[in-house]
Write an enzyme that holds these catalytic residues in place. Structure first.
Site, short mmCIF file in Angstrom:
data_model
loop_
_atom_site.label_atom_id
_atom_site.label_comp_id
_atom_site.label_asym_id
_atom_site.label_seq_id
_atom_site.Cartn_x
_atom_site.Cartn_y
_atom_site.Cartn_z
N GLU A 40 0.80 -0.96 -0.13
CA GLU A 40 -0.04 0.04 -0.07
C GLU A 40 1.11 1.30 0.05
O GLU A 40 0.52 2.32 -0.54
CB GLU A 40 -0.97 0.07 1.20
CG GLU A 40 -2.02 -1.16 1.11
CD GLU A 40 -3.00 -0.93 -0.40
OE1 GLU A 40 -3.00 0.14 -0.86
OE2 GLU A 40 -3.60 -1.97 -0.75
N TYR A 123 -6.39 6.39 3.75
CA TYR A 123 -6.48 5.44 2.75
C TYR A 123 -5.69 4.27 3.13
O TYR A 123 -6.34 3.25 3.06
CB TYR A 123 -5.97 6.03 1.50
CG TYR A 123 -5.58 4.89 0.52
CD1 TYR A 123 -6.80 4.26 -0.33
CD2 TYR A 123 -4.52 4.28 0.12
CE1 TYR A 123 -6.37 3.20 -1.01
CE2 TYR A 123 -4.06 3.23 -0.46
CZ TYR A 123 -5.19 2.68 -1.09
OH TYR A 123 -4.71 1.63 -1.80
N ASP A 141 -9.38 5.65 -2.89
CA ASP A 141 -8.16 6.19 -3.83
C ASP A 141 -8.58 6.73 -5.25
O ASP A 141 -9.79 7.11 -5.20
CB ASP A 141 -7.03 5.08 -4.25
CG ASP A 141 -7.55 3.72 -5.18
OD1 ASP A 141 -8.83 4.10 -5.32
OD2 ASP A 141 -6.75 2.96 -5.39
#
Ligand code: SF4
Length: 367
Positions: A40, A123, A141
């Site tokens: 990520e 996020y 996103d």
């Protein structure tokens, strides 16, 4: 906000589609929260196909948070070299240290705790918690923003906090309590592979029966365009200064753009200045020495988020003076054999490639 029936239909259609269509990606083979955290971090602002080799190399060298926490920063940055946005690498390194020190080596599994890790925002927290820990939290996103905006004809693009919040609220409504990680990944996958910015593949889309933009034929209007400011163009000169078969490199200050990376010295051209004059001036100002310009080896064009850089690169020798610089954290003379161990920004990596291919340049100049 969508009604319950629509929400259920979206969840079911996406789940089915994702099982059939999901791409085989290395971080999808694992439930290891650390590996998912690494992926990520890398995926922030970077495309999947670029990330894959970096992720694989990273996991080979730093398979656990403990091993990453013990690594030297130069090695961490070297593994990130070319991926850009280097603060992500430094934050991931600091996050690993915090995981070891404050969370007994485990990635925290609660919202409040995971947000304490450096570089982890809403996020990344949502992605790791939902994918690795099955927590019922949303992600948002760029891909998800586009899908949601089109799906419900929401005139928001997330360009300010209020707009972003509205999209988060919609994303939150949609996450199912079972398999939230798969649902979030499915939404991101749909944005990345089907609901494309220019020509969305609506005929193949699992949500085409409920999508309002598709129904009204207004996909191109959503999300509303962000007002872009034109990237500034700058011209820069850089010197590959060589002496006795070694090359001068310097480390950028830790704080600031590309902090901690190594580079060849140089600077921005002033109005009316030639690349050569700029180089002589910059080297005198930064290093306190005069250089002899031997030859121009290349012109590199490189884009950053806010800049378009044209970089003029010269091989130089030292003419006069002793190097004394305060513009960098440290500097070194290194052989071409060893120079590749140091992490450089992407534009400088192109210079390194040139020097490696033309290695005789580094050994013949005994100035
Ligand atoms: S139908 Fe088209 S516009 Fe709507 S979500 Fe699917 S791909 Fe995007």
């Amino acid at each position: 906000m969508p009604g319950l029936k629509t929400i259920k239909s979206i969840q079911a259609s996406l789940a089915k589609w994702y099982q059939q269509e999901k791409r085989d990606l290395p971080w999808r083979d694992t439930q290891d929260p650390y590996r998912i955290l690494v992926s990520e971090f890398m995926l922030q602002q970077t495309q999947v196909k670029t990330v894959i080799p970096y992720y694989q190399r990273w996991i080979k060298s730093f398979p656990t948070a403990k091993i990453l926490a013990r690594a030297h920063e130069a090695s961490v940055l070297k593994h990130w070299e070319g991926l850009g946005y280097y603060s992500r690498a430094r934050n991931l390194h600091r996050a690993a240290k915090m995981i070891v020190k404050e969370f007994q080596g485990r990635v925290p599994d609660t919202w409040d705790e995971i947000l304490k890790l450096p570089g982890v925002g809403r996020y990344t927290a949502g992605a790791v918690l939902s994918i690795a820990f099955n927590r019922n939290v949303p992600v948002l996103d760029g891909n998800v923003k586009r899908v949601l905006s089109r799906l419900f004809c929401i005139r928001e693009n997330g360009s300010n906090p209020a707009s972003e919040n509205r999209l988060w609220q919609v994303a939150e409504k949609l996450v199912p309590s079972g398999a939230p990680g798969d649902f979030n990944q499915a939404l991101m996958e749909l944005g990345a592979t089907g609901c494309l910015p220019q020509k969305p593949l609506c005929l193949l889309c699992p949500l085409n029966a409920v999508c309002r933009a598709k129904r009204d034929g207004v996909q191109a209007q959503f999300p509303p365009k962000k007002i872009k400011t034109a990237a500034k163009k700058i011209e820069v000169s850089a010197a590959v200064i060589q002496r006795n078969g070694k090359t001068y490199i310097q480390q950028r200050p830790q704080k600031g753009l590309m902090g901690g990376l190594w580079e060849f010295p140089g600077g921005k051209m002033e109005k009316g200045e030639s690349p050569e004059k700029c180089l002589e001036r910059e080297i005198m100002e930064e290093l306190g020495v005069q250089v002899t310009i031997k030859k121009k080896i290349m012109t590199i064009k490189h884009s950053y988020t806010q800049f378009r850089v044209t970089l003029h690169v010269f091989i130089c020798g030292l003419k006069q003076g002793r190097i004394h610089t305060t513009c960098c954290d440290q500097w070194k003379w290194v052989s071409l054999k060893n120079i590749n161990q140091y992490p450089f920004p992407a534009a400088n990596v192109k210079i390194l490639k040139y020097l490696n291919l033309n290695s005789h340049i580094g050994h013949t100049n005994k100035s």
